[in-house]
Design an enzyme around this catalytic site. Structure first.
Site, PDB file in Angstrom:
ATOM      1  N   LYS A  69      40.628  38.750  35.984  1.00  0.00           N
ATOM      2  CA  LYS A  69      41.675  38.872  34.964  1.00  0.00           C
ATOM      3  C   LYS A  69      43.026  38.608  35.633  1.00  0.00           C
ATOM      4  O   LYS A  69      43.134  38.471  36.850  1.00  0.00           O
ATOM      5  CB  LYS A  69      41.695  40.274  34.340  1.00  0.00           C
ATOM      6  CG  LYS A  69      40.372  40.773  33.782  1.00  0.00           C
ATOM      7  CD  LYS A  69      39.959  40.078  32.510  1.00  0.00           C
ATOM      8  CE  LYS A  69      38.627  40.620  32.000  1.00  0.00           C
ATOM      9  NZ  LYS A  69      38.103  39.818  30.871  1.00  0.00           N
TER      10      LYS A  69
ATOM     11  N   SER B  45      36.912  34.730  28.776  1.00  0.00           N
ATOM     12  CA  SER B  45      38.015  35.690  28.686  1.00  0.00           C
ATOM     13  C   SER B  45      39.304  35.201  29.351  1.00  0.00           C
ATOM     14  O   SER B  45      40.371  35.731  29.074  1.00  0.00           O
ATOM     15  CB  SER B  45      37.608  37.031  29.287  1.00  0.00           C
ATOM     16  OG  SER B  45      37.449  36.931  30.687  1.00  0.00           O
TER      17      SER B  45
END
Length: 379
Positions: A140, A53
């Site tokens: 993230k 990701s």
């Protein structure tokens, strides 16, 4: 005048009993565990990247250190836990903690606040079955800080109406139209593309027509330019969703919202002390925040209305700051677009550098360690 000198006598000293080899070994183990636990809690913790990701900024198999000092170390919330574990005891499915005791959580002073653009490790908010400090760790990039208005327009992130600078290694999904089959190992792997597949179908209307064949790849804009130079490549174009397509799996799950991953928002990130009016739209945006992350008792949400402890409320003042997170692999990241905001009490620390990187699918034994990534600062 004579000086008298008193001499005191004492019983013969008892020989000190020497520790056994086992006792010395045990003492060393206990000391090492205590020291490692304190360092892990207070200063720095090691993590590994299991999913793509954050590619191409962080790769699957990267090992990194995360600083607890930047944003301030959190005090433990769940004290009944096996040291140096997270949710389960190593190599088993046996829980490593008991939630019988839950302590108030505080944060020690840090070097800085979470900044827009920081790569942040945090506890995954929707995992409500675990205490906050034992939820799964996610990593993230912070896109929105408290009070920011976040929007994605045709792939580009805007914050407070201004286009945000894209990460230098950001990836998107592309369709590579080819005239013939490709030696995938040579073309894709040699260009650092770890995610690719032959075309079957995709989301959106930008690719391809029925007479085209090719591949779907996740890669950076600079590598796309390299792919275009191959004589068997007819075209490379980004896979994106038109604005009029609604993606129902996005946050918030509401019929009032018609967004998709490439055209999202605008949405305001909650800020401590900010008060909102609970319109049906705001209830959709912030109902889960009020119910799950603010420490409120008996929150009910029905028909666009909110009640707390049996009393209907028409406005709400947030009790803590929140953040909006996105992966750098923008088309292959389960992030705030899909599950919402990250509360401040879920923030673990700032990712600072990669200390080791192991390729999970090396082309040779010699290539298993990615030497060029060792001690790389995370940007």
């Amino acid at each position: 005048m004579a000086l008298e000198k008193e001499i005191s006598t004492s019983p013969a000293s008892t020989p000190v009993k020497k520790k056994s080899a086992f006792r010395e070994w045990l003492d060393s183990i206990v000391f090492a565990v205590v020291a490692a636990t304190l360092i892990r809690w207070l200063f720095m913790e090691a993590f590994t990247i299991p999913t793509p990701s954050m590619e191409n900024s962080l790769l699957v198999g990267d090992f990194l250190f995360v600083s607890k000092l930047h944003y301030g170390t959190r005090t433990p919330k769940t004290p009944l836990q096996v040291p140096l574990t997270h949710q389960t005891i190593w190599g088993t499915d046996v829980p490593s903690y008991l939630d019988w005791i839950q302590l108030p959580q505080y944060r020690l002073p840090g070097f800085s606040d979470v900044q827009r653009g920081d790569v942040v490790v945090f506890n995954y908010p929707p995992e409500l079955q675990h205490p906050v400090d034992l939820k799964t760790n996610y990593i993230k990039r912070c896109i929105g800080t408290p009070g920011d208005v976040v929007e994605v327009r045709d792939l580009q992130v805007f914050v407070n109406g201004t286009a945000m600078e894209n990460p230098s290694r950001m990836e998107n999904e592309y369709f590579v139209s080819t005239t013939t089959a490709v030696n995938e190992e040579k073309v894709f792997k040699e260009n650092g593309i770890s995610e690719y597949s032959t075309y079957t179908e995709t989301y959106g209307d930008t690719i391809p027509s029925n007479d085209e064949s090719g591949y779907l790849v996740y890669t950076t804009a600079s590598i796309v330019e390299t792919l275009k130079t191959y004589d068997f490549v007819r075209d490379v174009r980004v896979v994106k969703a038109p604005k009029d397509i609604s993606e129902p799996s996005l946050y918030p799950s509401s019929s009032l919202i018609k967004w998709n991953r490439d055209n999202y928002g605008p949405i305001t990130v909650p800020k401590e002390g900010a008060t909102i009016q609970l319109t049906p739209e705001n209830t959709a945006f912030y109902g889960d925040v009020i119910k799950y992350y603010e420490g409120n008792e008996k929150v009910e949400i029905a028909d666009g209305k909110v009640s707390v402890d049996g009393k209907a409320i028409s406005s709400y003042t947030f009790k803590q700051d929140y953040y909006f997170m996105m992966g750098d692999n923008r088309h292959n990241s389960a992030d705030s677009r899909y599950w919402g905001f990250v509360p401040m009490d879920h923030i673990v620390g700032k990712a600072v550098f990669v200390w080791m990187s192991i390729d999970p699918n090396p082309t040779s034994v010699a290539g298993k360690i990615r030497w060029n990534r060792l001690f790389r600062v995370i940007e």
